[in-house]
Design a protein around this motif. Structure first.
Motif, PDB file in Angstrom:
ATOM      1  N   SER A 234       0.816  -1.218   0.000  1.00  0.00           N
ATOM      2  CA  SER A 234       0.000   0.000   0.000  1.00  0.00           C
ATOM      3  C   SER A 234       0.844   1.260   0.000  1.00  0.00           C
ATOM      4  O   SER A 234       0.373   2.329  -0.398  1.00  0.00           O
ATOM      5  CB  SER A 234      -0.944  -0.002   1.214  1.00  0.00           C
ATOM      6  OG  SER A 234      -0.205  -0.094   2.427  1.00  0.00           O
ATOM      7  N   ASP A 235       2.119   1.139   0.399  1.00  0.00           N
ATOM      8  CA  ASP A 235       3.011   2.302   0.376  1.00  0.00           C
ATOM      9  C   ASP A 235       3.382   2.704  -1.051  1.00  0.00           C
ATOM     10  O   ASP A 235       3.935   3.794  -1.263  1.00  0.00           O
ATOM     11  CB  ASP A 235       4.280   2.019   1.195  1.00  0.00           C
ATOM     12  CG  ASP A 235       5.052   0.808   0.689  1.00  0.00           C
ATOM     13  OD1 ASP A 235       4.406  -0.128   0.174  1.00  0.00           O
ATOM     14  OD2 ASP A 235       6.289   0.794   0.814  1.00  0.00           O
ATOM     15  N   LEU A 236       3.085   1.837  -2.022  1.00  0.00           N
ATOM     16  CA  LEU A 236       3.430   2.135  -3.416  1.00  0.00           C
ATOM     17  C   LEU A 236       2.290   2.790  -4.186  1.00  0.00           C
ATOM     18  O   LEU A 236       2.489   3.214  -5.325  1.00  0.00           O
ATOM     19  CB  LEU A 236       3.845   0.843  -4.134  1.00  0.00           C
ATOM     20  CG  LEU A 236       5.100   0.131  -3.623  1.00  0.00           C
ATOM     21  CD1 LEU A 236       5.347  -1.135  -4.432  1.00  0.00           C
ATOM     22  CD2 LEU A 236       6.317   1.042  -3.668  1.00  0.00           C
ATOM     23  N   ILE A 237       1.104   2.868  -3.584  1.00  0.00           N
ATOM     24  CA  ILE A 237      -0.045   3.430  -4.304  1.00  0.00           C
ATOM     25  C   ILE A 237       0.283   4.824  -4.835  1.00  0.00           C
ATOM     26  O   ILE A 237       0.012   5.147  -5.995  1.00  0.00           O
ATOM     27  CB  ILE A 237      -1.296   3.473  -3.405  1.00  0.00           C
ATOM     28  CG1 ILE A 237      -1.714   2.052  -3.019  1.00  0.00           C
ATOM     29  CG2 ILE A 237      -2.445   4.182  -4.113  1.00  0.00           C
ATOM     30  CD1 ILE A 237      -2.857   2.008  -2.019  1.00  0.00           C
ATOM     31  N   PHE A 238       0.871   5.654  -3.970  1.00  0.00           N
ATOM     32  CA  PHE A 238       1.308   6.986  -4.392  1.00  0.00           C
ATOM     33  C   PHE A 238       2.704   7.242  -3.858  1.00  0.00           C
ATOM     34  O   PHE A 238       2.970   7.006  -2.682  1.00  0.00           O
ATOM     35  CB  PHE A 238       0.350   8.072  -3.870  1.00  0.00           C
ATOM     36  CG  PHE A 238       0.653   9.437  -4.416  1.00  0.00           C
ATOM     37  CD1 PHE A 238       0.147   9.843  -5.636  1.00  0.00           C
ATOM     38  CD2 PHE A 238       1.484  10.303  -3.717  1.00  0.00           C
ATOM     39  CE1 PHE A 238       0.447  11.097  -6.151  1.00  0.00           C
ATOM     40  CE2 PHE A 238       1.800  11.554  -4.222  1.00  0.00           C
ATOM     41  CZ  PHE A 238       1.268  11.951  -5.445  1.00  0.00           C
ATOM     42  N   PRO A 239       3.624   7.685  -4.705  1.00  0.00           N
ATOM     43  CA  PRO A 239       3.392   8.076  -6.107  1.00  0.00           C
ATOM     44  C   PRO A 239       3.668   6.980  -7.138  1.00  0.00           C
ATOM     45  O   PRO A 239       3.329   7.133  -8.292  1.00  0.00           O
ATOM     46  CB  PRO A 239       4.377   9.215  -6.294  1.00  0.00           C
ATOM     47  CG  PRO A 239       5.547   8.812  -5.439  1.00  0.00           C
ATOM     48  CD  PRO A 239       4.954   8.128  -4.221  1.00  0.00           C
ATOM     49  N   HIS A 240       4.310   5.870  -6.719  1.00  0.00           N
ATOM     50  CA  HIS A 240       4.831   4.930  -7.725  1.00  0.00           C
ATOM     51  C   HIS A 240       3.748   4.362  -8.641  1.00  0.00           C
ATOM     52  O   HIS A 240       3.842   4.472  -9.869  1.00  0.00           O
ATOM     53  CB  HIS A 240       5.587   3.790  -7.032  1.00  0.00           C
ATOM     54  CG  HIS A 240       6.232   2.837  -7.986  1.00  0.00           C
ATOM     55  ND1 HIS A 240       7.024   3.249  -9.044  1.00  0.00           N
ATOM     56  CD2 HIS A 240       6.181   1.478  -8.080  1.00  0.00           C
ATOM     57  CE1 HIS A 240       7.454   2.198  -9.715  1.00  0.00           C
ATOM     58  NE2 HIS A 240       6.944   1.109  -9.160  1.00  0.00           N
ATOM     59  N   HIS A 241       2.717   3.759  -8.064  1.00  0.00           N
ATOM     60  CA  HIS A 241       1.696   3.148  -8.913  1.00  0.00           C
ATOM     61  C   HIS A 241       0.841   4.193  -9.635  1.00  0.00           C
ATOM     62  O   HIS A 241       0.395   3.961 -10.763  1.00  0.00           O
ATOM     63  CB  HIS A 241       0.823   2.206  -8.082  1.00  0.00           C
ATOM     64  CG  HIS A 241       1.521   0.941  -7.723  1.00  0.00           C
ATOM     65  ND1 HIS A 241       1.015   0.020  -6.820  1.00  0.00           N
ATOM     66  CD2 HIS A 241       2.711   0.418  -8.142  1.00  0.00           C
ATOM     67  CE1 HIS A 241       1.850  -0.991  -6.713  1.00  0.00           C
ATOM     68  NE2 HIS A 241       2.888  -0.768  -7.493  1.00  0.00           N
ATOM     69  N   GLU A 242       0.633   5.324  -8.985  1.00  0.00           N
ATOM     70  CA  GLU A 242      -0.098   6.412  -9.654  1.00  0.00           C
ATOM     71  C   GLU A 242       0.653   6.868 -10.890  1.00  0.00           C
ATOM     72  O   GLU A 242       0.061   7.107 -11.956  1.00  0.00           O
ATOM     73  CB  GLU A 242      -0.285   7.581  -8.686  1.00  0.00           C
ATOM     74  CG  GLU A 242      -1.227   8.660  -9.185  1.00  0.00           C
ATOM     75  CD  GLU A 242      -2.679   8.207  -9.197  1.00  0.00           C
ATOM     76  OE1 GLU A 242      -3.207   7.976 -10.304  1.00  0.00           O
ATOM     77  OE2 GLU A 242      -3.266   8.069  -8.118  1.00  0.00           O
ATOM     78  N   ASN A 243       1.960   6.986 -10.767  1.00  0.00           N
ATOM     79  CA  ASN A 243       2.776   7.424 -11.899  1.00  0.00           C
ATOM     80  C   ASN A 243       2.879   6.347 -12.976  1.00  0.00           C
ATOM     81  O   ASN A 243       2.880   6.659 -14.177  1.00  0.00           O
ATOM     82  CB  ASN A 243       4.168   7.819 -11.415  1.00  0.00           C
ATOM     83  CG  ASN A 243       4.141   9.084 -10.580  1.00  0.00           C
ATOM     84  OD1 ASN A 243       3.124   9.774 -10.520  1.00  0.00           O
ATOM     85  ND2 ASN A 243       5.243   9.395  -9.918  1.00  0.00           N
TER      86      ASN A 243
END
Length: 469
Positions: A234-243
């Motif tokens: 869940s720590d990757l939702i923003f910004p990594h996965h959003e980007n």
């Protein structure tokens, strides 16, 4: 295919639980973000690895042909900094940490991905993706040259995964000290080389890729667009996965991934895990002290989206529960059990539990219920093969109870000579069931085992009391 099983996942993209339907019939394509290989893996990495391993096993048992991709990020600011500190090359550091990562996954009995790409082996694909973004007007090169950025404001759906609005992000952002960007919200796609850093040739000069573009390029190469499931913490939702989502959708009108699954974080002694708090626990350290299936059992005892609170006490409680299961299974371990094939209805009983957003706590409860019923049977009972097979079937999907029961009990007893009260009561309950089934040999074996541990039993008035010697 178990086509009558309706599977539901909580989709981060929609913010609700949705029925799962694969893009291609009887096939599922999954991509999960792997580790940045600058250090050893910690318990947080173990959680994600085990959760998605269970997902993969579950979908495979349902009859899907699963293609599972998990990458290695082997070029990144963290790798460069750590390699410089260690006085070694980035490649040497990455290769060393990849080997340790694979060792840890083997020890966790996590199935190896079908494809495990390294970022540095896919620079060409990343450059091609950035060029497509430029052509579509979503990427621009800095006026000073070298660096290439994604123009966030031009992608109108930015924030649809995390629920963040561009206006709110811009209002909350600090003035960016990097005057190379047109907008503080823009993120880097290609970085101009710096002295002493690895670099590759590109249309924008020598440099290296940004973090986010790596996963977009590798997932598209191996799974196409769109694919079924994108996973990660869940720590990757923003910004990594959003980007990732923004840049992948900006090169075409198709979706990127249909379902986004995110596991919760692990807190150590109710604190966020970090080296500064000295609560950073590696997988290797844990597995040197505790059995593999204890760590897996501990992880799957919590539903994947919820946070896990790790502590010595929590692990001890998990060990006591797992011990109760092994105590019961040890009774039947050396007995020749007739071959039994589960019926479709019996398989469905378990499948339906995991089909509800991978509800592993309910799956654990299922195993305990079957063990409870098993304890009431005599060794020669015709119900034993069915119950044993149900326990085995469920355990294999969760990746637990894979050890020889007697060896596991001996191993864990060596770690702690004194049995806990819950363990003693579990042995007494097993002895009671054996006596009720007139299995006097088993009852005597349990009594002798407890005496060896300094526990003396006294049967009176239909009740068994005990004292420590």
């Amino acid at each position: 295919m178990k086509t009558d099983i309706n599977v539901y996942f909580f989709n981060t993209l929609s913010g609700k639980k949705e029925r799962f339907t694969s893009i291609e019939k009887e096939q599922v394509k999954i991509y999960t973000c792997g580790v940045t290989v600058y250090d050893e893996c910690h318990i947080g990495h173990a959680r994600g690895a085990v959760n998605f391993d269970v997902l993969r096993r579950f979908l495979t048992e349902l009859g899907y042909k699963v293609t599972y991709v998990k990458n290695y990020t082997d070029i990144d600011d963290k790798l460069i900094k750590r390699a410089q500190e260690n006085n070694e090359s980035v490649k040497e550091l990455a290769e060393r940490m990849i080997a340790l990562h694979d060792r840890d996954m083997d020890r966790l009995q996590v199935l190896y991905p079908d494809i495990a790409p390294k970022a540095t082996d896919h620079i060409e694909e990343m450059i091609h993706l950035i060029k497509r973004l430029e052509e579509n007007g979503f990427a621009y090169q800095s006026e000073k040259g070298g660096d290439v950025f994604f123009a966030v404001a031009k992608f109108k759906d930015y924030g649809k995964l995390s629920g963040k609005r561009i206006e709110e992000l811009q209002a909350g952002s600090r003035i960016d000290v990097d005057d190379l960007k047109r907008d503080p919200m823009d993120f880097v796609l290609w970085k101009q080389k710096k002295e002493g850093e690895p670099y590759w040739d590109s249309p924008w000069g020598q440099g290296r890729p940004g973090w986010h573009i790596e996963c977009s390029a590798m997932s598209e190469k191996y799974l196409g667009k769109p694919f079924d499931i994108h996973g990660g913490g869940s720590d990757l939702i923003f910004p990594h996965h959003e980007n990732e989502l923004a840049q992948s959708c900006a090169v075409g009108n198709t979706n990127f991934a249909n379902y986004w699954l995110h596991n919760g974080m692990i807190r150590v002694d109710n604190h966020k895990m970090s080296k500064s708090l000295n609560n950073f626990i590696t997988i290797n350290e844990l597995l040197d002290k505790f059995p593999t299936d204890l760590l897996r059992f501990f992880i799957v005892s919590t539903q994947y989206r919820k946070p896990i609170h790790f502590s010595d006490e929590a692990l001890k409680q998990a060990e006591e529960k797992l011990r109760r299961l092994y105590i019961s299974l040890e009774r039947f371990d050396k007995v020749a059990i007739a071959e039994y094939t589960l019926t479709t209805e019996e398989e469905k009983e378990f499948f339906d539990l995991l089909a509800d957003d991978l509800n592993t706590p309910m799956a654990i409860a299922y195993i305990f219920e079957k063990v409870k019923l098993l304890n009431k049977e005599e060794i020669g009972s015709p119900q034993v093969p069915r119950l044993y097979k149900q326990i085995q079937f469920a355990s294999n999907i969760l990746g637990i109870l894979t050890e020889d029961p007697r060896a596991w009990l001996t191993q864990t007893t060596k770690q702690e000579d004194e049995l806990t009260e819950e363990e003693i009561e579990a042995h007494i309950e097993a002895r009671k069931n054996a006596r009720e089934n007139k299995d006097w040999q088993e009852a005597d074996k349990i009594r002798l085992f407890l005496e060896e541990k300094g526990i003396v039993l006294k049967d009176e008035h239909g009740k068994t009391n005990w004292i420590r010697q």
